[in-house]
Design an enzyme around this catalytic site. Structure first.
Site, PDB file in Angstrom:
ATOM      1  N   THR A 185      20.645 -75.224 -74.875  1.00 49.99           N
ATOM      2  CA  THR A 185      21.197 -74.021 -74.247  1.00 49.99           C
ATOM      3  C   THR A 185      22.528 -73.724 -74.916  1.00 49.99           C
ATOM      4  O   THR A 185      23.151 -74.631 -75.495  1.00 49.99           O
ATOM      5  CB  THR A 185      21.443 -74.254 -72.742  1.00 49.99           C
ATOM      6  OG1 THR A 185      22.352 -75.352 -72.619  1.00 49.99           O
ATOM      7  CG2 THR A 185      20.164 -74.585 -72.012  1.00 49.99           C
ATOM      8  N   GLU A 331      15.389 -71.997 -71.246  1.00 53.75           N
ATOM      9  CA  GLU A 331      14.576 -72.867 -70.382  1.00 53.75           C
ATOM     10  C   GLU A 331      13.206 -72.275 -70.073  1.00 53.75           C
ATOM     11  O   GLU A 331      12.361 -72.946 -69.486  1.00 53.75           O
ATOM     12  CB  GLU A 331      15.311 -73.109 -69.045  1.00 53.75           C
ATOM     13  CG  GLU A 331      16.547 -73.992 -69.153  1.00 53.75           C
ATOM     14  CD  GLU A 331      17.829 -73.208 -69.422  1.00 53.75           C
ATOM     15  OE1 GLU A 331      17.746 -72.103 -69.997  1.00 53.75           O
ATOM     16  OE2 GLU A 331      18.902 -73.716 -69.060  1.00 53.75           O
ATOM     17  N   LYS A 440      32.965 -60.556 -55.938  1.00 54.59           N
ATOM     18  CA  LYS A 440      32.962 -60.445 -54.477  1.00 54.59           C
ATOM     19  C   LYS A 440      34.265 -59.797 -54.044  1.00 54.59           C
ATOM     20  O   LYS A 440      35.327 -60.410 -54.125  1.00 54.59           O
ATOM     21  CB  LYS A 440      32.774 -61.813 -53.816  1.00 54.59           C
ATOM     22  CG  LYS A 440      32.367 -61.664 -52.371  1.00 54.59           C
ATOM     23  CD  LYS A 440      31.768 -62.934 -51.809  1.00 54.59           C
ATOM     24  CE  LYS A 440      30.998 -62.642 -50.535  1.00 54.59           C
ATOM     25  NZ  LYS A 440      30.452 -63.828 -49.915  1.00 54.59           N
ATOM     26  N   TRP A 445      29.398 -57.769 -52.380  1.00 54.63           N
ATOM     27  CA  TRP A 445      29.059 -58.101 -53.769  1.00 54.63           C
ATOM     28  C   TRP A 445      29.050 -56.848 -54.637  1.00 54.63           C
ATOM     29  O   TRP A 445      28.567 -55.798 -54.230  1.00 54.63           O
ATOM     30  CB  TRP A 445      27.679 -58.755 -53.844  1.00 54.63           C
ATOM     31  CG  TRP A 445      27.620 -60.104 -53.211  1.00 54.63           C
ATOM     32  CD1 TRP A 445      26.992 -60.427 -52.044  1.00 54.63           C
ATOM     33  CD2 TRP A 445      28.216 -61.306 -53.689  1.00 54.63           C
ATOM     34  NE1 TRP A 445      27.153 -61.764 -51.770  1.00 54.63           N
ATOM     35  CE2 TRP A 445      27.904 -62.334 -52.763  1.00 54.63           C
ATOM     36  CE3 TRP A 445      28.986 -61.635 -54.810  1.00 54.63           C
ATOM     37  CZ2 TRP A 445      28.326 -63.638 -52.927  1.00 54.63           C
ATOM     38  CZ3 TRP A 445      29.408 -62.950 -54.972  1.00 54.63           C
ATOM     39  CH2 TRP A 445      29.072 -63.931 -54.036  1.00 54.63           C
TER      40      TRP A 445
END
Ligand code: AMP
Length: 542
Positions: A185, A331, A440, A445
Site C-alpha cells: 500500500t 487491497e 466535522k 459531516w
C-alpha cells in the site's frame, strides 16, 4: 456431493497459454523513455517468458515461493516479468518507484526480494538504497545500453540473461491459491503494508474486469495502460489483455499530457486507464491545443480518486470521449466497483445519467459491499446513510503480509476499507471521503470529495483539494486550496461561495480559499492531503 468438473487451476500460466494459443498475433507496443518504439506480439512475448523462466530457475536460483522485485516503468519486458516470475511459482513484487528512499528500502527488506529487476533509467534510485538491502542477490538491468555503468553489485543485463536461455520450459503444476503477485500500500499513514495476490484472485479479477459491466475490453480494442505497473499491477491490465486479446500500449515514462496525447493519436488507442489528475491534465491540454482529427479513444477508465462529474461531461461534450468511473484499492486487486448505466437509465435526462455515472458504481460480480454506521449497524441501502465501506470477495485481501494484526478486518472477516460511503437501492456506491479526510463542523459531516467535485466544475478552476482546519467555534472548518486554469483570473471569495451555494448548505461552504500553483500529489498521482495539512500547519497556506 462433489461436482464432477475438472480441477483446472486458474493461474497466470493459464492466462499466458490462452493468450498465446488464441491471440498470438496481438501486439504489445512500448514507447521507451528515449521515444524508441518497440512492437512485438503476444507470441513473441510468450517465448521470452519461457526464456525468463529458465533464467530464473537455472541461472538465478529462484525457487517456488521466493519473492522477486521489479522497479520499472510500463513496457514489454515488465509484462514478461508479470508472467515469467509467477509462472515458476515465485512472486512478482512490483515496487512503486516514486516512494521515498526509506520506504523503498523498507519494502524490499520486508518482502525479502531475492532478485531485483531494475530499469536502466531508474538505477540511480536503487544505487542509493542498495547498500542497505539485505536479501537481494542479483540486480537485472532492463533496457540498458551495452556500455551502461553502475555501482550495483552482481548485475546482469536483462537481454543477456534471456539470450543465453532456451525458450522451451515446462511450467510446474501450481496450486491456484499460491501467491503470484505482491504490492505494498502507498502507506500515507504508517508503514506500507504488503498485499499478496494469488493466482486464482489474479485470474478471476482479470476475467471479470474485461466483462461488459466492468471495463468492457475486447479484442477490437487497443488499450493504453497509463496506470503504472507499480500501481496495483496496472489494475490487472497485462492479465486482462491476454484474456481479451486486446493490443496493449505501454508509455514507460511518458506520462505528461502532451506525450500521452501523441501516443493516443499515433497508436489509435480506443481505451485507456488513469487516475483523475491524468485525465484532467489531458482534457485541459486538448482544450488548449485541440487535436486536428478526432481521437480514436472511446473510453477512459478512471479510479484512485473521485472522477468529477464536470470532467465526465466536458470530455464527452467537447471531444466525444466517455469517462467510466471505478473504485478500488491495493487491497481489492484493485477493481471493486464500476459505474455503468443500465437499460432502465437510458430514458433518464442526460444530467441524471451523469449523476449516476459520477457515482463510484456497483460492485463487480465476485465482490460484496456493505456500509457499517458509527453504532455498528448495517446501513440501509437508501443512498443517504453514511458509514464505513466494508468489502469481501474473490480478490479482496484476507490478511496483510507478515502480520497478524487484524485491525483492518471485522470479526466476520470483512475488510474495512477506511472509506466513508453510501449505497443506494440499486446498489450504486458513493464515496463521501476517506475516514481521516471527512470534516466535522459543529457536529455535522462535510464531504471534502463533494466540495472538490463541484469546485472543479467552476470554469476558472483546474484543481481543488479541500482539507479540515481547526476552528475554535466549530471544531473544524473546510479550507479549499485551488489551482486556476489561468493564474491571472482568480474568482473572488463571494463568487466562489455563490457558486457553491447551488449545491451546498451554508455551513458546508468553506470560508477560506487559498490559491496555489499546484496541488501536491502522492506517489500514484492522487491529491496529497497529508502534505496540504502539513503546509497548513507550517503556516504556508494563508
Ligand atoms: P490505493 O490503494 O493507493 O489505490 O488507494 C485506495 C483508496 O483510494 C481508496 O480507499 C479510496 O479512498 C481512494 N479511491 C479509489 N478510487 C476512488 C474513487 N473512484 N473515488 C474516490 N476515492 C477513490
Amino acid at each position: 456431493m462433489e461436482g464432477l468438473m475438472m480441477d483446472y487451476p486458474l493461474t497466470t500460466n493459464t492466462i499466458l497459454e490462452y493468450g498465446n494459443n488464441v491471440f498470438h498475433h496481438k501486439k504489445i507496443i512500448t514507447y521507451l523513455p528515449d521515444w524508441s518504439r518497440h512492437e512485438y506480439t503476444f507470441g513473441d512475448m510468450y517465448k521470452r517468458c519461457k526464456k525468463l523462466a529458465n533464467a530464473l530457475t537455472k541461472r538465478l536460483g529462484v525457487k517456488r515461493g521466493d519473492i522477486v522485485g521489479t522497479f520499472a516503468w510500463n513496457h514489454g519486458p515488465h509484462v514478461e516479468l508479470y508472467y515469467g516470475i509467477p509462472g515458476i511459482g515465485a512472486v512478482c513484487h512490483t515496487i512503486n518507484i516514486r516512494l521515498s528512499h526509506q520506504q523503498i528500502e523498507y519494502i524490499i527488506n520486508n518482502s525479502e526480494d531475492k532478485v531485483l529487476f531494475v530499469d536502466a533509467t531508474l538505477v540511480p534510485l536503487i544505487e542509493k538504497v542498495a547498500p542497505l538491502l539485505e536479501t537481494v542477490e542479483y540486480y537485472i538491468i532492463i533496457n540498458a545500453n551495452k556500455d551502461f555503468k553502475t555501482s550495483l553489485p552482481n548485475t546482469i543485463h536483462y537481454e543477456d540473461l534471456l539470450a543465453e536461455q532456451s525458450d522451451a520450459f515446462e511450467w510446474p503444476q501450481l496450486d491456484e491459491n499460491e501467491a503470484s503477485g505482491m504490492c505494498y500500500t502507498s502507506g500515507t499513514t504508517g508503514l506500507p503494508k504488503g498485499v499478496l495476490y494469488s493466482h486464482r484472485s489474479t485470474y478471476l479479477h482479470a476475467s471479470v474486469v474485461m466483462s461488459p459491466n466492468v471495463a468492457n475490453v475486447g479484442n477490437k480494442d487497443i488499450l493504453l495502460s497509463i496506470v503504472p505497473q507499480f500501481h496495483v499491477m496496472a489494475w490487472g491490465v497485462p492479465y486482462t489483455c491476454l484474456l481479451s486479446g486486446t493490443d496493449m500500449v505501454m508509455p514507460s515514462s511518458h506520462l505528461n499530457p502532451e506525450d500521452l496525447i501523441k501516443i493516443l493519436k499515433e497508436e489509435k488507442v480506443t481505451k485507456a486507464t488513469g487516475v483523475p489528475t491524468i485525465w484532467l491534465g489531458i482534457y485541459h491540454e486538448m482544450k488548449k491545443n485541440p487535436p486536428k482529427e478526432k481521437l480514436a479513444l472511446k473510453e477512459y477508465v478512471v479510479g484512485g480518486s473521485a472522477l468529477p462529474e464536470s470532467l465526465i461531461e466536458a470530455f464527452e461534450k467537447d471531444f466525444g470521449v466517455k469517462g467510466v468511473h471505478a473504485w478500488g484499492m491495493t487491497e481489492t486487486s484493485p477493481v471493486g466497483t464500476v459505474s455503468q448505466l443500465q437499460l432502465k437509465h437510458e430514458a433518464l435526462p442526460y444530467k441524471e445519467q451523469l449523476k449516476i455515472r459520477a457515482k463510484q458504481g456497483i460492485p463487480a460480480p465476485g465482490v460484496e459491499l456493505r456500509i457499517v454506521t458509527e453504532d455498528g449497524s448495517i446501513a440501509p441501502r437508501d443512498g443517504q446513510t453514511m458509514g464505513e465501506l466494508q468489502v469481501k470477495g474473490a480478490w479482496i485481501v484476507s490478511a496483510y503480509f507478515k502480520t497478524n494484526n487484524r485491525e483492518n478486518f471485522t470479526e466476520d472477516d470483512w475488510f474495512k476499507t477506511g472509506d466513508v460511503a453510501t449505497i443506494d437501492e440499486d446498489g450504486y456506491m458513493v464515496i463521501t471521503d476517506r475516514l481521516k479526510d471527512l470534516i466535522k463542523s459543529g457536529g455535522e459531516w462535510i464531504s471534502s470529495v463533494e466540495l472538490e467535485s463541484v469546485l472543479m466544475s467552476h470554469p476558472k478552476i483546474k484543481e481543488a483539494a479541500v482539507i479540515a482546519i481547526p476552528d475554535k467555534k466549530w471544531r473544524e472548518r473546510p479550507l479549499a486550496t485551488l489551482v486556476m486554469i489561468d493564474h491571472e483570473e482568480k474568482p473572488s471569495v463571494s463568487e466562489l461561495k455563490e457558486y457553491l451555494s447551488r449545491d451546498f448548505a451554508k455551513y458546508q461552504i468553506p470560508d477560506d480559499y487559498v490559491f496555489i500553483d499546484e496541488v501536491p500529489k502522492t506517489s500514484v498521482g492522487k491529491f496529497d492531503k497529508k502534505e496540504i495539512r502539513k503546509r497548513y500547519a507550517e503556516g504556508k497556506l494563508t
